[in-house]
Design a protein around this motif. Structure first.
Motif, PDB file in Angstrom:
ATOM      1  N   SER A   1      -8.030  19.696  46.014  1.00  0.00           N
ATOM      2  CA  SER A   1      -7.437  20.754  46.862  1.00  0.00           C
ATOM      3  C   SER A   1      -8.655  21.098  48.071  1.00  0.00           C
ATOM      4  O   SER A   1      -7.374  20.597  49.353  1.00  0.00           O
ATOM      5  N   MET A   2      -9.019  20.862  47.615  1.00  0.00           N
ATOM      6  CA  MET A   2     -10.108  21.125  49.010  1.00  0.00           C
ATOM      7  C   MET A   2      -9.855  20.111  50.368  1.00  0.00           C
ATOM      8  O   MET A   2     -10.350  20.092  51.279  1.00  0.00           O
TER       9      MET A   2
ATOM     10  N   VAL B   1      -3.367  23.712  43.127  1.00  0.00           N
ATOM     11  CA  VAL B   1      -3.152  23.407  44.507  1.00  0.00           C
ATOM     12  C   VAL B   1      -4.134  25.187  44.553  1.00  0.00           C
ATOM     13  O   VAL B   1      -4.017  25.971  43.769  1.00  0.00           O
ATOM     14  N   LEU B   2      -5.057  24.816  45.573  1.00  0.00           N
ATOM     15  CA  LEU B   2      -5.934  25.565  46.473  1.00  0.00           C
ATOM     16  C   LEU B   2      -5.157  26.892  46.860  1.00  0.00           C
ATOM     17  O   LEU B   2      -4.192  26.840  47.470  1.00  0.00           O
TER      18      LEU B   2
ATOM     19  N   SER C   1       0.737  17.708  43.701  1.00  0.00           N
ATOM     20  CA  SER C   1      -0.664  17.730  43.531  1.00  0.00           C
ATOM     21  C   SER C   1      -1.265  15.748  44.392  1.00  0.00           C
ATOM     22  O   SER C   1      -1.801  15.984  44.286  1.00  0.00           O
ATOM     23  N   THR C   2       0.225  15.125  44.690  1.00  0.00           N
ATOM     24  CA  THR C   2       0.104  14.299  44.880  1.00  0.00           C
ATOM     25  C   THR C   2      -0.851  15.039  46.067  1.00  0.00           C
ATOM     26  O   THR C   2      -1.024  13.717  46.879  1.00  0.00           O
ATOM     27  N   GLN C   3      -0.856  15.681  47.703  1.00  0.00           N
ATOM     28  CA  GLN C   3      -0.972  15.713  48.804  1.00  0.00           C
ATOM     29  C   GLN C   3      -2.885  15.133  48.080  1.00  0.00           C
ATOM     30  O   GLN C   3      -3.721  14.875  48.827  1.00  0.00           O
ATOM     31  N   GLY C   4      -3.945  16.180  47.251  1.00  0.00           N
ATOM     32  CA  GLY C   4      -4.977  16.540  46.917  1.00  0.00           C
ATOM     33  C   GLY C   4      -4.930  15.308  46.364  1.00  0.00           C
ATOM     34  O   GLY C   4      -6.970  14.622  46.203  1.00  0.00           O
TER      35      GLY C   4
END
Length: 697
Positions: free
Chosen positions: A542-543, A13-14, A72-75
């Protein structure tokens, strides 16, 4: 790295952004490499800085503290499965992020539903596919090459400010250079301007200025400079038994106290955003409420502005002089908002680079507009971008996969060269331009800008918006950042988000939802020409979600973001009144010294008819020069315009092109919103003049 370690580092995560940009050494011609290595080396040439990362809950470090950084599934790229509106994808051919390894890698699964509002449900495969398309379109050269024939452009570099430089630049932009520059300390006008400015600041805004001055003091002392103003000379703390000045509405600087009266979807623009954030933080800490970083409910609220009877003020409604004051105040307020959340913004300064002085692609926005304004004065958005948008809107909004499906790279390059040579001659064959090619040209235009559309100075701040604890604060920060953008960048960004909304409005035909458009456009806006990134695979994940979310918010809330908050306008009025009082005092002293007693101009007073419930509306541009209007509780600015048009039939201007202006008093000039209640505004600015004229937008 072992397979177990590899699996543990899948999701990150950022949590922060710190620039570590350094000049990359120029390399000579190297021996031919395999295609895969060429592609990866090109992708590695990007450099955006260093992202501070924190492991997510699935790793051994535990959960993150940021409530808006999702799992983490988002990125990560979800497993490829065809869905309506997306092209079939095979896992073996799915594009990899910049630093991906050729060996197989386990990818976290992503639950999907029919909703298009949740950040968890973004189809990130489109993001990676767009990144791969961008790389291919550059011919595997990392986009370092221009699109013009033989055109070579130096890579844009960010300058890391030296110790103290950032504070000096910030204070200078805020108009407070006299606080550290001895040569300006004796400038009486500068001193009075700074005093008027500082007198209007809220508690959190003043703290932001004080923090930068204190930091600069320490740096100057280390440099053994002779003079450094003491911060206590600028912000005198109240005595123990002295209460801060309160206005009749119950707060400092005339702003209402932050209460829970407004709902979660109502935006309070009467109280400084940083003050609201401070209240949220204090209440959050007292109640010890913790939010889950895995909250599945990440839907975008239907935010709306609390209605203000004195009218909404949009960008372009104020005079240039007042907009300068707005910029200074917004800079301080934006910094204070991030300070309240504990986010330290590291601004960068773009180093001058060699750019094209003419043409269409790879030309600075300012240069493009300058050459277009010679053909059509008042142009705010480059002709080429307007023409591409118009072509797509007229012919291709129903095209399935618009913006997502790229045009053929060789054909797009050929079209680009043809546009460069004959666009201004008016002979380009627009009727033969395919819609996907037009969309690719539009994205290419954005990427090829030598300076980022969101500017080098504020790009990190845009990325940091995601770290603010609530969607409301994220929206408030974006509002301030849009106001800080240079006019050319702001107007161009507005044209783009309006176009993106038009694409989304036709999603039933083109299958492009808000999320689809945001994911596809994010790499084009944030990974522009000359601003290369060199980040790890996890950092790139993350980005990806961070930038896609920012684009999503810009599109979704564009009607709110291009407005000036009332509390900022109130502070502008206070500055104008303070400056006016000083001018009147100086004028009186000069007259007394010169013993001038004749031909004394009368002081500005409220006209007699105004005191009787009427205002005089002037219209010097038209045959009916003026008219008296009775003030009632329900009279709005739109009613005044309609009454004027009904009494002067010779007016050939459309109603939409006319505006009722508030001029003088505590404002320089302001074009009024049609729903402005005139009696309420008159009470706020009783010495203003009211003028009808063609809107100068």
């Amino acid at each position: 790295m072992s397979r177990q370690q590899q699996q543990q580092s899948q999701g990150v995560v950022l949590t922060g952004y710190h620039s570590n940009v350094e000049l990359l050494p120029k390399t000579g011609v190297c021996a031919p490499c395999p295609a895969a290595q060429d592609s990866e080396s090109a992708l590695l040439s990007r450099r955006t800085g260093h992202y501070s990362l924190q492991q997510n809950q699935n790793t051994q470090h535990g959960p993150t503290s940021n409530t808006n950084n999702q799992t983490s599934t988002q990125g990560s790229r979800p497993s490829s499965s065809p869905k309506p509106g997306s092209s079939p994808r095979l896992s073996s051919s799915s594009p990899r992020p910049f630093n991906s390894s050729p060996r197989p890698r386990l990818r976290p699964t992503c639950q999907r539903s029919n909703s298009q509002d949740s950040l968890d449900e973004l189809e990130m495969d489109d993001y990676w596919k767009e990144v791969e398309n961008i790389t291919r379109s550059a011919g595997g050269a990392g986009r370092g090459e221009g699109v013009g024939e033989g055109e070579i452009q130096d890579e844009e570099q960010q300058k890391i400010p030296e110790e103290g430089e950032q504070e000096e630049a910030w204070l200078t932009e805020a108009g407070l250079a006299r606080l550290f520059d001895d040569s300006l300390a004796a400038d009486q006008d500068q001193e009075e301007d700074s005093a008027a400015f500082l007198s209007t600041l809220t508690r959190t805004q003043a703290a932001a200025v004080e923090r930068r001055v204190a930091s600069l003091q320490q740096t100057l002392r280390r440099r053994n400079r002779q003079h450094a103003p003491d911060v206590r000379d600028i912000f005198r703390p109240p005595e123990k038994d002295e209460e801060p000045a309160k206005h009749k509405d119950g707060s400092e600087n005339g702003q209402k106290d932050v209460t829970s009266a407004e709902t979660e979807t109502e935006l309070n623009v009467e109280v400084a955003f940083s003050e609201q954030a401070l209240s949220y933080r204090d209440n959050h800490q007292r109640s010890k409420v913790t939010s889950s970083t895995n909250s599945p409910d990440d839907k975008l609220p239907n935010f709306k502005l609390l209605r203000d009877k004195t009218g909404q003020t949009r960008i372009g409604d104020l005079s240039p002089l007042d907009m300068k004051k707005v910029h200074r105040l917004v800079l301080v307020e934006m910094t204070a908002l991030f300070d309240t959340a504990g986010i330290d913004l590291k601004a960068h300064k773009a180093v001058k680079v060699k750019t094209k002085e003419s043409g269409l692609f790879g030309v600075p926005l300012a240069t493009l507009l300058e050459q277009d304004q010679r053909r059509a004065p008042g142009t705010k958005v480059p002709f080429i971008l307007q023409r591409l948008i118009n072509h797509i809107e007229e012919e291709g909004l129903n095209t399935e996969g618009l913006l997502r499906i790229p045009g053929a790279a060789t054909r797009v390059k050929s079209l680009c060269q043809e546009l460069e040579s004959c666009f201004y001659d008016g002979v380009f064959p627009w009727q033969q331009l395919k819609q996907h090619d037009a969309a690719s040209l539009l994205k290419l235009f954005i990427r090829e800008l030598p300076h980022p559309l969101l500017t080098v100075e504020y790009l990190n701040a845009f990325i940091a918006v995601n770290k603010l604890p609530t969607k409301k604060q994220q929206l408030q920060a974006l509002n301030l950042l849009v106001l800080l953008l240079p006019e050319a960048n702001r107007d161009t960004l507005k044209a783009l988000v309006e176009f993106f909304q038009c694409v989304i409005d036709h999603q039933a035909q083109n299958k492009m939802t808000l999320n689809n458009v945001s994911v596809v456009m994010a790499p084009n806006i944030f990974m522009f020409k000359g601003f290369r990134s060199k980040v790890t695979e996890q950092q790139e994940f993350s980005m990806a979600t961070t930038t896609a979310n920012i684009v999503r918010l810009l599109i979704r809330y564009q009607n709110l973001l291009w407005t000036i908050p009332k509390f900022i306008l109130t502070q502008v009025r206070q500055q104008n009144m303070e400056s006016r009082r000083k001018q009147n005092k100086e004028r009186a002293v000069r007259k007394l010294l010169k013993k001038i007693t004749t031909d004394k101009p009368a002081e500005k007073v409220v006209p007699e008819e105004s005191s009787q419930g009427f205002i005089r509306v002037q219209a010097p541009q038209f045959s009916k020069v003026s008219m008296a209007v009775q003030l009632t509780e329900e009279l709005q600015a739109a009613d005044v315009l309609m009454r004027f048009l009904s009494q002067d039939s010779s007016v050939a201007v459309k109603r939409e092109e006319l505006c009722l202006y508030e001029i003088g008093g505590n404002i320089k000039e302001r074009c009024l919103d049609g729903e402005t209640y005139m009696k309420d505004l008159f009470q706020l600015n009783p010495t203003a003049e009211w003028v009808i004229k063609v809107a100068q937008r």
